[in-house]
Design an enzyme around this catalytic site. Structure first.
Site, PDB file in Angstrom:
ATOM      1  N   ARG A  15     -12.818  49.210 -40.658  1.00 44.46           N
ATOM      2  CA  ARG A  15     -12.014  50.021 -41.577  1.00 44.46           C
ATOM      3  C   ARG A  15     -11.312  49.181 -42.636  1.00 44.46           C
ATOM      4  O   ARG A  15     -10.788  49.711 -43.609  1.00 44.46           O
ATOM      5  CB  ARG A  15     -10.992  50.841 -40.784  1.00 44.46           C
ATOM      6  CG  ARG A  15     -11.639  51.912 -39.894  1.00 44.46           C
ATOM      7  CD  ARG A  15     -10.632  52.516 -38.955  1.00 44.46           C
ATOM      8  NE  ARG A  15      -9.565  53.214 -39.657  1.00 44.46           N
ATOM      9  CZ  ARG A  15      -8.425  53.604 -39.093  1.00 44.46           C
ATOM     10  NH1 ARG A  15      -8.208  53.346 -37.811  1.00 44.46           N
ATOM     11  NH2 ARG A  15      -7.519  54.225 -39.799  1.00 44.46           N
ATOM     12  N   THR A  81     -11.417  46.187 -24.012  1.00 40.00           N
ATOM     13  CA  THR A  81     -10.347  45.195 -23.833  1.00 40.00           C
ATOM     14  C   THR A  81     -10.418  44.491 -22.485  1.00 40.00           C
ATOM     15  O   THR A  81     -10.139  43.289 -22.391  1.00 40.00           O
ATOM     16  CB  THR A  81      -8.985  45.870 -24.011  1.00 40.00           C
ATOM     17  OG1 THR A  81      -8.930  47.047 -23.180  1.00 40.00           O
ATOM     18  CG2 THR A  81      -8.752  46.277 -25.454  1.00 40.00           C
ATOM     19  N   ASN A 368      -4.846  11.125 -61.899  1.00 40.37           N
ATOM     20  CA  ASN A 368      -5.191  10.679 -60.546  1.00 40.37           C
ATOM     21  C   ASN A 368      -6.647  10.870 -60.169  1.00 40.37           C
ATOM     22  O   ASN A 368      -7.082  10.381 -59.135  1.00 40.37           O
ATOM     23  CB  ASN A 368      -4.307  11.408 -59.522  1.00 40.37           C
ATOM     24  CG  ASN A 368      -4.421  12.914 -59.625  1.00 40.37           C
ATOM     25  OD1 ASN A 368      -4.724  13.466 -60.685  1.00 40.37           O
ATOM     26  ND2 ASN A 368      -4.161  13.612 -58.531  1.00 40.37           N
ATOM     27  N   ARG A 422      -0.141   1.989 -77.286  1.00 38.53           N
ATOM     28  CA  ARG A 422      -0.483   2.994 -78.286  1.00 38.53           C
ATOM     29  C   ARG A 422      -0.775   2.265 -79.594  1.00 38.53           C
ATOM     30  O   ARG A 422      -0.349   1.115 -79.797  1.00 38.53           O
ATOM     31  CB  ARG A 422       0.671   3.979 -78.484  1.00 38.53           C
ATOM     32  CG  ARG A 422       1.936   3.337 -79.015  1.00 38.53           C
ATOM     33  CD  ARG A 422       3.108   4.295 -79.013  1.00 38.53           C
ATOM     34  NE  ARG A 422       4.292   3.687 -79.596  1.00 38.53           N
ATOM     35  CZ  ARG A 422       5.527   4.034 -79.308  1.00 38.53           C
ATOM     36  NH1 ARG A 422       5.752   4.991 -78.426  1.00 38.53           N
ATOM     37  NH2 ARG A 422       6.556   3.456 -79.899  1.00 38.53           N
TER      38      ARG A 422
END
Length: 447
Positions: A15, A81, A368, A422
């Site tokens: 269900r 069960t 990373n 840079r």
């Protein structure tokens, strides 16, 4: 007295309209099965046995993820069960103590209820959990004689007098493990469904001269999950309960109805959780920390005095020491931030360690991943990482070192050093105006 948990988790749950086993659908970020396991922990069980069937491999992985000691046995065919419990006999062979049967799709059984059942075992050989619903409907009825349970009768088999009984069967049972094994072996399948049901056990026990008794719980504990709608309703109940418990524990939440908890969320008193925070699995927030609005945490530890957010994301392995600040649009993954470290704006810190009192400038990224492997970045204490620094791992920055804004750091930076990586700025006077004039002229010709 030793205790074994038997958790029935073999059903497909048709269900639910899903390929996943029913017990793996989640409430509070954890599978239904985990809720059952955690309920049973109240009894400090020596054994946890999960009966799997549909999707047994997935169920096994989930069970061991929440309790690495769990044993999983297979019910190849779902024949009821009692048949499920029979499959646990080899795992319980020689076990001296009680066994309690729980259901993997019933997430709200309280530990206190199971403890009450264990105490009641002093009076009765078999204990059944019962409840008194507002509408008994088609539940099985518990037929009592004083404090003794005579039998469980299914609604379809009940007389009018029995259907008038308000005490119903919740399905959970407890008995001596060896007695339980003997009783389930006697269960027959001479019923309309041709299945073997645990509901036969009280009558079988009495036929042996044993006694059966009942512990009554609140109806809310017995909610079972069979459909998507019931799963959604259960999520709402879980969140309401979790929010109420957090407030009771001294957590400050200005808008608790907007906060989402996981099954194992742990938050200390006087912590503050602002609106629209989502806690995934595995989060601990210590007393006095503040989680600001619209943050998402999973698998993270936040220490006393730390501030997270707003709009921050802590992923698994994020470890924040005392007085750490993680600000807006910052993501931390598998990284430790030592006492007083700050990552306040627009940064990604992954597979890294950040030393005490270090400041991470806006736009910093620990690069990373090389496409195959993950690598670590180690930043020392009292360092200053300039805005828009790219730290290409594996790389380290020493204590009290600095990186210039806009740098791409590919080599280790010693203690106390400044790293500039840079291109030098080249300024050309008047170039911008001349360049734009040429573009505008070209555009005019085309028009």
């Amino acid at each position: 007295m030793q205790t074994a948990l038997i958790i029935l988790a073999a059903g497909q749950g048709t269900r639910m309209n899903s390929d996943r086993p029913k017990v793996l659908h989640e409430i509070g970020g954890a599978p239904l099965l985990a809720h059952a396991i955690r309920s049973g922990w109240a009894l400090s069980p020596e054994k946890v046995i999960v009966v799997a069937g549909h999707g047994a491999g997935e169920v096994t992985r989930a069970a061991k993820a929440w309790d690495e000691t769990a044993e999983v046995v297979l019910q190849a065919e779902q024949k009821g069960t009692a048949d499920a419990v029979i499959q646990t006999a080899p795992a319980l062979d020689g076990f001296q103590g009680d066994a309690v049967v729980l259901y993997g799709d019933t997430p709200f059984i309280r530990g206190e209820t199971l403890e009450a059942m264990a105490e009641a075992r002093a009076k009765h050989d078999v204990i059944v959990l019962g409840f008194e619903p507002a509408d008994p409907g088609r539940y099985g009825r518990l037929v009592m004689q004083g404090d003794d349970l005579l039998r469980i009768v299914e609604y379809k088999d009940a007389s009018e007098h029995e259907r008038a009984i308000g005490l119903c069967n919740a399905g959970i049972m407890m008995a001596d493990a060896q007695v339980l094994a003997e009783l389930v072996a006697e269960v027959k399948n001479d019923n309309a469904s041709g299945e073997y049901y645990l509901t036969d056990l009280p009558a079988l026990a009495r036929a042996r001269g044993l006694s059966a008794g009942v512990i009554v719980c609140d109806e809310a504990e017995t909610l079972g999950i069979n459909t998507r709608a019931e799963l959604l309703a259960a999520e709402r109940i879980f969140q309401e309960n979790a929010r109420a418990a957090a407030l009771e524990d001294g957590v400050a939440m200005p808008a608790p109805e907007t906060v989402q908890f996981a099954l194992d969320t742990a938050i200390g008193r006087d912590a503050v959780v602002e609106p629209h925070v989502v806690f995934g699995p595995g989060v601990t927030v210590e007393s006095g920390a503040r989680i600001r609005a619209f943050s998402h945490l999973e698998g993270a530890h936040v220490s006393r005095g730390a501030i997270v957010g707003p709009y921050a994301r802590l992923r698994p392995g994020a470890e924040l020491a005392e007085d750490v600040h993680v600000g807006n649009f910052v993501e931390v993954k598998n990284a430790t931030l030592a006492e007083g470290a700050k990552v306040n704006h627009l940064s990604y810190i992954g597979d890294a360690s950040v030393g005490e009192r270090t400041n991470i400038g806006a736009g910093t990224i620990t690069c990373n991943y090389d496409g195959v492997f993950k690598h670590r970045t180690d930043i020392g204490a009292r360092a200053f990482i300039g805005s828009n620094t790219m730290l290409v791992a594996p790389v380290s920055v020493g204590d009290e070192a600095m990186t210039a804004s806009g740098s791409v750091i590919t080599a280790d930076v010693p203690d106390g050093a400044l790293a500039v990586a840079r291109a030098r700025q080249d300024t050309k006077p008047g170039f911008a105006r001349r360049f734009m004039d040429r573009l505008r002229a070209a555009k005019a010709k085309k028009e």
